[in-house]
Design a protein around this motif. Sequence first.
Motif, PDB file in Angstrom:
ATOM      1  N   VAL A 235      14.617 -35.270 -12.771  1.00 29.67           N
ATOM      2  CA  VAL A 235      13.674 -35.698 -13.799  1.00 29.67           C
ATOM      3  C   VAL A 235      12.600 -34.640 -14.032  1.00 29.67           C
TER       4      VAL A 235
ATOM      5  N   ARG B 203      13.261 -32.271 -16.780  1.00 31.40           N
ATOM      6  CA  ARG B 203      13.159 -32.784 -18.161  1.00 31.40           C
ATOM      7  C   ARG B 203      11.713 -32.944 -18.617  1.00 31.40           C
TER       8      ARG B 203
ATOM      9  N   TYR C 244      21.646 -38.660 -15.221  1.00 35.78           N
ATOM     10  CA  TYR C 244      20.560 -39.633 -15.298  1.00 35.78           C
ATOM     11  C   TYR C 244      20.191 -39.881 -16.750  1.00 35.78           C
TER      12      TYR C 244
ATOM     13  N   PHE D 279      16.900 -41.628 -18.689  1.00 36.65           N
ATOM     14  CA  PHE D 279      15.538 -42.025 -18.381  1.00 36.65           C
ATOM     15  C   PHE D 279      15.042 -43.030 -19.423  1.00 36.65           C
TER      16      PHE D 279
ATOM     17  N   ALA E 288      11.179 -39.670 -19.440  1.00 34.86           N
ATOM     18  CA  ALA E 288      11.212 -38.914 -18.185  1.00 34.86           C
ATOM     19  C   ALA E 288       9.824 -38.842 -17.560  1.00 34.86           C
ATOM     20  N   GLU E 289       8.783 -38.752 -18.383  1.00 32.77           N
ATOM     21  CA  GLU E 289       7.416 -38.683 -17.867  1.00 32.77           C
ATOM     22  C   GLU E 289       7.046 -39.957 -17.116  1.00 32.77           C
TER      23      GLU E 289
ATOM     24  N   VAL F  83       9.140 -42.159 -15.780  1.00 33.75           N
ATOM     25  CA  VAL F  83       9.962 -42.269 -14.568  1.00 33.75           C
ATOM     26  C   VAL F  83       9.396 -41.376 -13.468  1.00 33.75           C
ATOM     27  N   LEU F  84       8.995 -40.174 -13.841  1.00 30.51           N
ATOM     28  CA  LEU F  84       8.431 -39.262 -12.849  1.00 30.51           C
ATOM     29  C   LEU F  84       7.124 -39.812 -12.286  1.00 30.51           C
TER      30      LEU F  84
END
Length: 305
Positions: free
Chosen positions: A57, A60, A216, A218, A222-223, A225-226
């Motif tokens: 992640v 990304r 994956y 997201f 992605a932000e 999830v991170l």
Amino acid sequence: MGAQLRVYRRRIRSTKSMAKITRAMELIATTRITKAQRAAQAAEPYAREITRAVSAVAGRVNYHPMLTDVESPKRAAVLVITSDKGLAGGYTTNAIKEAESLTALLQEQGKEVVQYVVGRKGIGYNQFRNRPMEQTWEGITERPAYADAKEIGTVLLEKYTQDTDEGGADEIHIVSTEFISMLTQQAASRRVLPLEVEEVEPAELEKEHGKPLPLYEFEPSAEDVLERLLPQYVTNRIYFALLESAASQWASRRNAMKAATDNAEELVKTLTRQANQARQAEITNEISEIVGGADALAAASAGSE
């Protein structure tokens, strides 16, 4: 001569008693090593997979504060994991030496070091030298739980998210002991935050892990999830470091107690040999006195005749 023999026998008894204690501690440490190893092995797959997920992640995401190095870092937080009890050989000493080396390196780079210490031995080391510690934890080094790692992780993340002008930290480092084998444990330091992301080709990662990387998706982004994954990643890194340190601590204690038992048994052999020599000398002296007395009586009898 009799007094010397009593001293040898008293030392033999005390050494045998000490050998029984160290032998018992060696057996206890041996059983604890197995449990600690199982706990570390059980946590390893999750640690490996969450690292892969964070790496995926992170590739990304264009920007995240936990992934970006500060241009001029001012303060670094160092978590040092030591032991709560002694008789573990050089386990705590090696961890402290690694922490001292890391502290010196960070200070050379112009960073202020803030220490967080786990374990009574490390706490006592700093208190004896009047060194400040931001926060300490005791009684968790032998059987660490995930809740302990979460508590430590929460404190460190809160420190990391604060502004440096308000007492926050720009970096977080962990000093722990890696369990390599029953005979080898190595103190090491690693930076946890900012996360170091290496650009590696997918083919190389597949070759390293022995299986294809998962694809994956997201959601919502992605932000986001991170943002959820990174705190879990930090907590897991701390938890795995605690587990490996626990296994290393028991292995080091077992090795130290085995060496102490072997030395005690060797000392008993040496003392027994010396006691036998002293007893033999005592018997020889008694025989000499008896023979001398008999000779004196014979000479006196011959003179009277």
